[in-house]
Design an enzyme around this catalytic site. Structure first.
Site, short mmCIF file in Angstrom:
data_model
loop_
_atom_site.label_atom_id
_atom_site.label_comp_id
_atom_site.label_asym_id
_atom_site.label_seq_id
_atom_site.Cartn_x
_atom_site.Cartn_y
_atom_site.Cartn_z
N ASP A 1 -53.46 32.27 -63.27
CA ASP A 1 -53.04 33.34 -62.27
C ASP A 1 -52.09 34.78 -62.47
O ASP A 1 -53.40 35.73 -62.51
CB ASP A 1 -51.65 32.74 -63.17
N GLY B 1 -48.66 35.20 -71.86
CA GLY B 1 -47.52 34.60 -71.68
C GLY B 1 -47.40 33.59 -72.88
O GLY B 1 -47.91 33.66 -73.15
N GLY C 1 -51.52 37.23 -69.00
CA GLY C 1 -50.27 37.80 -68.50
C GLY C 1 -50.08 39.57 -69.43
O GLY C 1 -50.18 40.29 -68.46
N GLU D 1 -57.96 30.53 -69.30
CA GLU D 1 -56.72 29.94 -68.87
C GLU D 1 -57.40 28.19 -69.42
O GLU D 1 -56.33 27.52 -69.47
CB GLU D 1 -55.86 29.93 -68.03
C1 QUE Z 1 -56.03 30.89 -74.18
C2 QUE Z 1 -54.75 31.69 -72.84
C3 QUE Z 1 -53.77 31.54 -74.28
C4 QUE Z 1 -54.18 31.66 -75.92
C5 QUE Z 1 -54.34 31.31 -76.27
C6 QUE Z 1 -55.98 30.50 -75.34
C7 QUE Z 1 -52.63 32.66 -73.63
C8 QUE Z 1 -51.73 33.35 -74.51
C9 QUE Z 1 -52.16 32.65 -76.28
C10 QUE Z 1 -50.90 33.31 -77.04
C11 QUE Z 1 -51.51 33.95 -77.36
C12 QUE Z 1 -50.47 34.54 -78.71
C13 QUE Z 1 -49.18 33.97 -79.11
C14 QUE Z 1 -48.77 33.47 -78.19
C15 QUE Z 1 -50.00 32.97 -76.55
O1 QUE Z 1 -52.95 32.25 -75.56
O2 QUE Z 1 -52.77 33.40 -72.08
O3 QUE Z 1 -47.80 33.24 -77.24
O4 QUE Z 1 -48.54 34.05 -79.73
O5 QUE Z 1 -50.65 33.21 -73.96
O6 QUE Z 1 -56.99 30.46 -75.59
O7 QUE Z 1 -54.69 31.26 -72.13
#
Ligand code: QUE
Length: 336
Positions: free
Chosen positions: A147, A67, A116, A139
């Protein structure tokens, strides 16, 4: 100036195609993307020309990294609970729509698929993974919890693999994801264009023709030990079991557990345990309630800051050590 749409929709032969199109952000899902997917899936449900749906991620690096947690962090720290609630309400409704979709829903997973992204793929009946796929629920590293229905999915994997994956956040390769039950077919990246064309022409029956023989499960020799360790009742007990295993996989797991949010380990273990006795709608409802209490914990804003915003990878967890987590504080997050 033209801006690229974040979701690209296309009808192609017998299928409707969804492309998650934020490649620079690893196709992380915004609320707009979730809304576009939800409305097209409703439309295609009743469109007699669409026999199946194929979803992919743009670029070579990711199917979908999760997400848009940067936006969620901003919503949380500015007190905009409505924005966070809207995101999760609509994301989880989309997860349920995918799980109950009346037409074949086929995810082509080439690159990372986390959080997500798992929600956009694993609830459907067909999940094709390539040798470049990487499946994970990381997460706990951002002070959150698995989730998108993962509290339903993970407890149903064999041998407590779900607790191993959900607590450590460690990734599985595409082939290992098939072994674990997260993916259904293993197809090399080089054959994806041909598979994709064949799906548009003949539908999901072609999947069997493209699936390759799986290499052995890389965790095969450790499954008994993983089960022994992750069946333990509490986070400190899991740690104690892992410390007794003299093996590289256990050292890697311990290292991961000692890096992520100690509080998130506690609430994740509890959430997975609760989800084992729920159906998917119940698990998503429980997850929604848990987003409110866990995001208000300082580890969420700090974890997203350290891992995604500043990328210093040096989160300051509170409390900083697993030994200092108060189980009564965790229990209150579930009572709210
Ligand atoms: C753990 C996570 C997430 C993460 C890094 C973690 C995660 C997630 C993102 C993410 C990556 C690139 C993006 C962004 C979000 O990184 O759930 O908006 O551009 O969405 O160590 O759970």
């Amino acid at each position: 100036m033209t801006t690229e749409p974040t979701i690209v929709l296309r009808r192609d032969g017998r299928v409707g195609r969804i492309l998650m199109n934020r490649p620079k952000a690893l196709n992380a899902l915004t609320l707009d993307m979730i809304r576009t997917c939800d409305s097209i899936l409703h439309e295609w449900k009743d469109d007699p020309h669409v026999h199946a749906v194929v979803i992919e991620g743009a670029g070579e690096r990711a199917f979908c990294a999760g997400g848009d947690i940067i936006a969620l962090r901003e919503a949380q720290v500015s007190g905009n609970r409505e924005a966070a609630d809207a995101f999760f309400t609509e994301e989880y409704a989309l997860n349920l729509l995918i799980a109950t979709y009346p037409k074949p829903y086929i995810a082509l997973i080439d690159g990372i698929c986390m959080g997500g992204g798992i929600g956009m793929s694993v609830h459907g009946p067909y999940r094709v993974a390539t040798e470049h796929a990487g499946f994970g629920m990381p997460e706990t590293a951002i002070g959150f919890f698995p989730d998108i229905g993962a509290t339903f999915l993970l407890p149903r994997l064999r041998g407590h693999l779900g607790a191993y994956l959900g607590l450590t956040g460690l990734r599985l390769t595409g082939a290992d994801a098939v072994h674990a039950g997260l993916a259904t077919h293993f197809v090399p990246r080089a054959r994806l264009p041909a598979l994709s064309a064949a799906l548009a022409k003949d539908g999901p029956s072609v999947l069997a023709d493209f699936a390759e023989t799986l290499p052995p499960f890389s965790l095969a020799d450790h499954l008994d030990a993983i089960e022994r360790c992750f069946t333990a009742e509490t986070v400190p007990d899991i740690i104690a079991h892992l410390e007794r295993e003299d093996a590289d996989w256990a050292k890697a797991a311990l290292k991961a557990l000692r890096t992520v949010s100690p509080s998130a380990l506690y609430w994740t273990l509890q959430a997975l345990r609760n989800g084992a006795n729920m159906n998917l709608p119940e698990a998503l409802d429980a997850e929604f309630r848990l987003t409110k209490t866990t995001m208000a914990h300082p580890d969420f804003a700090e974890g997203v800051r350290a891992m995604v915003v500043d990328k210093d990878r040096q989160p300051k967890w509170s409390p900083p050590r697993i030994e200092d987590v108060d189980p009564a504080v965790i229990a209150r997050l579930f009572a709210a």
